[in-house]
Design a protein around this motif. Structure first.
Motif, PDB file in Angstrom:
ATOM      1  N   ALA A  34       0.821  -1.058   0.182  1.00 60.06           N
ATOM      2  CA  ALA A  34      -0.019   0.013   0.070  1.00 60.06           C
ATOM      3  C   ALA A  34       0.852   1.300   0.012  1.00 60.06           C
ATOM      4  CB  ALA A  34      -0.798  -0.106   1.110  1.00 60.06           C
ATOM      5  N   LEU A  35       0.277   2.201  -0.862  1.00 63.17           N
ATOM      6  CA  LEU A  35       1.085   3.357  -0.824  1.00 63.17           C
ATOM      7  C   LEU A  35       0.130   4.584  -1.179  1.00 63.17           C
ATOM      8  CD1 LEU A  35       4.060   4.711  -0.666  1.00 63.17           C
ATOM      9  CD2 LEU A  35       4.285   4.541  -3.286  1.00 63.17           C
ATOM     10  N   SER A  36       0.310   5.869  -0.389  1.00 67.73           N
ATOM     11  CA  SER A  36      -0.224   7.073  -0.590  1.00 67.73           C
ATOM     12  C   SER A  36       0.693   8.134  -0.256  1.00 67.73           C
ATOM     13  CB  SER A  36      -1.542   7.057  -0.183  1.00 67.73           C
ATOM     14  OG  SER A  36      -1.588   6.678   1.357  1.00 67.73           O
ATOM     15  N   PRO A  37       0.371   9.280  -0.483  1.00 66.95           N
ATOM     16  CA  PRO A  37       1.365  10.309  -0.148  1.00 66.95           C
ATOM     17  C   PRO A  37       1.460  10.302   1.398  1.00 66.95           C
ATOM     18  CG  PRO A  37       0.185  11.020  -1.877  1.00 66.95           C
ATOM     19  CD  PRO A  37      -0.517   9.726  -1.387  1.00 66.95           C
ATOM     20  N   GLY A  38       2.491   9.875   1.981  1.00 71.86           N
ATOM     21  CA  GLY A  38       2.886  10.215   3.480  1.00 71.86           C
ATOM     22  C   GLY A  38       2.658   8.814   4.202  1.00 71.86           C
ATOM     23  N   GLN A  39       1.924   7.708   3.500  1.00 70.22           N
ATOM     24  CA  GLN A  39       1.645   6.625   4.093  1.00 70.22           C
ATOM     25  C   GLN A  39       2.088   5.280   3.378  1.00 70.22           C
ATOM     26  OE1 GLN A  39      -2.440   6.498   5.039  1.00 70.22           O
ATOM     27  NE2 GLN A  39      -2.288   8.116   6.929  1.00 70.22           N
TER      28      GLN A  39
END
Length: 145
Positions: A34-39
Motif C-alpha cells: 500500500a502507498l499513498s502520499p505520506g503513508q
C-alpha cells in the motif's frame, strides 16, 4: 498551478518500481502492499534465512523494514528524492510468525525534512502482533546524490 495527480494504482506501481531497483529489498523479498502520499505498508515473508538463532526475525531485518517504510512515508509526503538521516527503533517483542508487516506515516513534513513513525508487526496465523516501533527523520537528497 496545481500539480497533476496520479491514480492510487499508478502511485502504488511507481513505488513498486522504486522498490524493485533496490537490490537488498529484492534479496530479502520485500513487497510494497500500500502507498499513498505520506503513508506506506511493506510486507516481508519471514523465511528461515531471515531469522536469528532463537527462531525469530533478525533485528537487522526488522530494522530494514522500519527504515525503508519511514523513507517511503517521508519521501512521498515531501515528493522529492530522499534518504534517511536518522531513526530510532524499539523492539517490543520477538518477531515470530510467517510474515512481517510495517506501516509508516509522515507526521511532520517541511521542505527539507519529514519526521515519520512506524509500527512493525509479526503475523502469526493471520493475527498481527506488534514487535517494533520506530521514528525517523527523512531528508531531501542533496545535489550530489
Amino acid at each position: 498551478m496545481t500539480e497533476p495527480r496520479v491514480s492510487p494504482e499508478v502511485f502504488l506501481q511507481m513505488g513498486r518500481e522504486i522498490l524493485a531497483k533496490q537490490p537488498f529489498s529484492g534479496l530479502l523479498g520485500a513487497e510494497l502492499t500500500a502507498l499513498s502520499p505520506g503513508q506506506v505498508e511493506l510486507q516481508l515473508p519471514l523465511r528461515d534465512e531471515l531469522k536469528q538463532q532463537h527462531g525469530f526475525a533478525h533485528g537487522g531485518v526488522v530494522s530494514y523494514l522500519a527504515d525503508n517504510a519511514l523513507t517511503y512515508a517521508g519521501g512521498t509526503a515531501m515528493q522529492v528524492p530522499v534518504v534517511t538521516s536518522e531513526f530510532k527503533i524499539n523492539y517490543v517483542r520477538p518477531a515470530l510468525g510467517q510474515r512481517l508487516v510495517v506501516r509508516a506515516r509522515a507526521e511532520a513534513t517541511g521542505k527539507a525534512q519529514s519526521v515519520a513513525r512506524c509500527e512493525v508487526y509479526a503475523v502469526v496465523d493471520g493475527v498481527e502482533k506488534l514487535c517494533a516501533l520506530a521514528q525517523g527523520t527523512i531528508v531531501r537528497l542533496g545535489e550530489g546524490g
